[in-house]
Enzyme design. Structure first.
Site, PDB file in Angstrom:
ATOM      1  CG  ASN A   1      -2.066   0.995   1.074  1.00  0.00           C
ATOM      2  OD1 ASN A   1      -1.988   2.089   1.598  1.00  0.00           O
ATOM      3  ND2 ASN A   1      -3.095   0.625   0.353  1.00  0.00           N
TER       4      ASN A   1
ATOM      5  NE  ARG B   1      -4.109   3.685  -4.477  1.00  0.00           N
ATOM      6  CZ  ARG B   1      -5.423   3.596  -4.650  1.00  0.00           C
ATOM      7  NH1 ARG B   1      -6.176   3.108  -3.669  1.00  0.00           N
ATOM      8  NH2 ARG B   1      -5.996   4.003  -5.770  1.00  0.00           N
ATOM      9  CB  CYS B   2      -5.263   3.282   3.326  1.00  0.00           C
ATOM     10  SG  CYS B   2      -5.349   1.617   2.655  1.00  0.00           S
ATOM     11  CG  MET B   3      -3.242   6.539   6.308  1.00  0.00           C
ATOM     12  SD  MET B   3      -1.970   6.801   7.578  1.00  0.00           S
ATOM     13  CE  MET B   3      -0.462   6.775   6.603  1.00  0.00           C
TER      14      MET B   3
END
Length: 413
Positions: free
Chosen positions: A345, A390-392
């Site tokens: 990620n 990426r999630c954040m």
């Protein structure tokens, strides 16, 4: 302002983050599972790690916007305040008497304080109750440790609640009940905040389940959508119809992924680090498949082909001979460990430049050997909700990757 994203790797200009705050401090062993966290994070350290993440982005010229700041500014707009307050009061958990008390409590709050309640929740003991205005049966029967308004610790993962495709924003439809209010806040920001005035939408929260972590912009006009624990086949189909109708894409690859926590989103097993390269969990690289969905002509239904191997289908859709694959680990144990720790990620800041968690040493070494520069950040506490860089992050502007002379819909002039 013009906001535009047509790839995963175009130079990042503006990004939306959420600095973890008091909502993380609401996590306890009693509620962390229902609020989708695997552990109880050390809030102060999580904030330090997030501040270092934001600083690394700014050092590379990225404008960082904070969700809480935008929400506070949005709540200064009367219509937005009324809308978000009414949404909270519609909860069927409250009952009429408690609903009236919560409405009274919220009415006294300024925009900043209201934003805090909408993100961090309202505990049973924090509600203004008096002998003259008791809370009623529902309040009386609640445990004193319960929440009248639940906190939103997953706001940290801004990628899931919205994504940009071209010059349009998609506010997603989150699958887990604990996260449903996140998109209500994000939707209000994009509709009411002056910065986003005139923004057109390509997806809304009332549609089928779709989460931003499952959507990869492989190339201009080419999307990959993971279907698994969070995004449904109906959500993938709906997004396809929406982007085709808006002229934002010509091909969508629908990618089935395992319905389990370690692979909850497509970006937990695969992210892009160059225009022709993906970082990918080796245990599934050779087995991942994709269905190719092409826009129908003259209002016809989209055409569905496949399945075919994902890497082959992606290369064909992107007009590449081959899509380069960088494995996350040289042995199965290392690969599995770093997959769990969000090694796949990464957030690309530009072609061949990405941010990754420093603890994934083998994955980062693999990237460096492949010519990808890695900006390592700490994530021992940030990763407790199962999410990486990426999630954040929700990119709002990236430099377009379209070929010279081939502008796409909404390209900045």
């Amino acid at each position: 302002m013009t906001h535009y994203v047509d790839s995963e790797v175009g130079r990042l200009g503006t990004v939306l983050l959420h600095r973890p705050g008091p909502e993380l401090a609401r996590l306890t062993p009693r509620n962390n599972d229902s609020l989708l966290f695997d552990a109880i994070p050390w809030v102060g350290r999580a904030q330090e790690e997030h501040d270092a993440f934001a600083a690394a982005l700014r050092e590379r010229g990225v404008e960082v916007l904070y969700l809480a700041t935008l929400l506070t500014e949005t709540l200064a707009v009367a219509d937005a305040r009324a809308e978000l307050t009414e949404e909270v009061l519609r909860s069927r958990r409250l009952g009429d008497t408690l609903r009236a008390r919560v409405a009274d409590h919220l009415s006294y709050l300024d925009p900043a304080a209201l934003a805090d309640v909408l993100t961090a929740g309202l505990a049973h003991e924090e509600l203004r109750i008096s002998s003259e205005r008791p809370g009623g049966l529902v309040y009386t029967l609640m445990d004193r440790h319960d929440f009248v308004i639940d906190p939103l610790p997953n706001l940290l993962f801004t990628r899931d609640s919205s994504l940009w495709i071209g010059d349009r924003v998609g506010v997603t439809s989150l699958a887990m009940p604990a996260r449903s209010r996140e998109t209500t806040l994000t939707d209000a920001i994009y509709r009411h905040h002056p910065r986003f005035a005139g923004t057109e939408f390509v997806y809304r929260p009332n549609l089928e389940h779709l989460e931003g972590g499952d959507v990869l912009l492989l190339a201009p006009g080419v999307l990959a959508v993971g279907v698994g624990e969070r995004t449904t086949p109906a959500g993938a189909e709906r997004l396809g119809r929406q982007v085709f109708a808006a002229g934002l894409a010509h091909t969508i690859l629908v990618v089935p992924i395992a319905q389990k926590r370690a692979t909850m989103h497509l970006d937990t097993v695969c992210t892009m680090v160059d225009v022709d390269a993906v970082l990918m969990y080796p245990n599934i690289a050779s087995t991942l498949s994709a269905y190719t969905v092409i826009a129908g002509a003259d209002g016809e239904d989209p055409r569905v082909d496949g399945p075919a191997p994902f890497l082959r289908a992606a290369a064909d859709a992107m007009d590449l001979d081959l899509l380069r694959v960088i494995d996350t680990g040289l042995d199965p144990v290392t690969a599995e460990r770093e997959q769990w720790d969000d090694g796949n990620n990464t957030l690309a800041l530009a072609p061949r430049l990405c941010v990754g968690y420093e603890r994934n040493t083998e994955t980062n070494a693999q990237l460096e050997r492949a010519g990808i520069e890695v900006i390592p950040i700490a994530g021992s506490e940030l990763g407790s909700g199962r999410g990486g860089p990426r999630c954040m992050s929700c990119p709002i502007t990236r430099e377009p990757l379209r070929a010279e002379g081939s502008p796409g819909p909404g390209d900045p002039s």
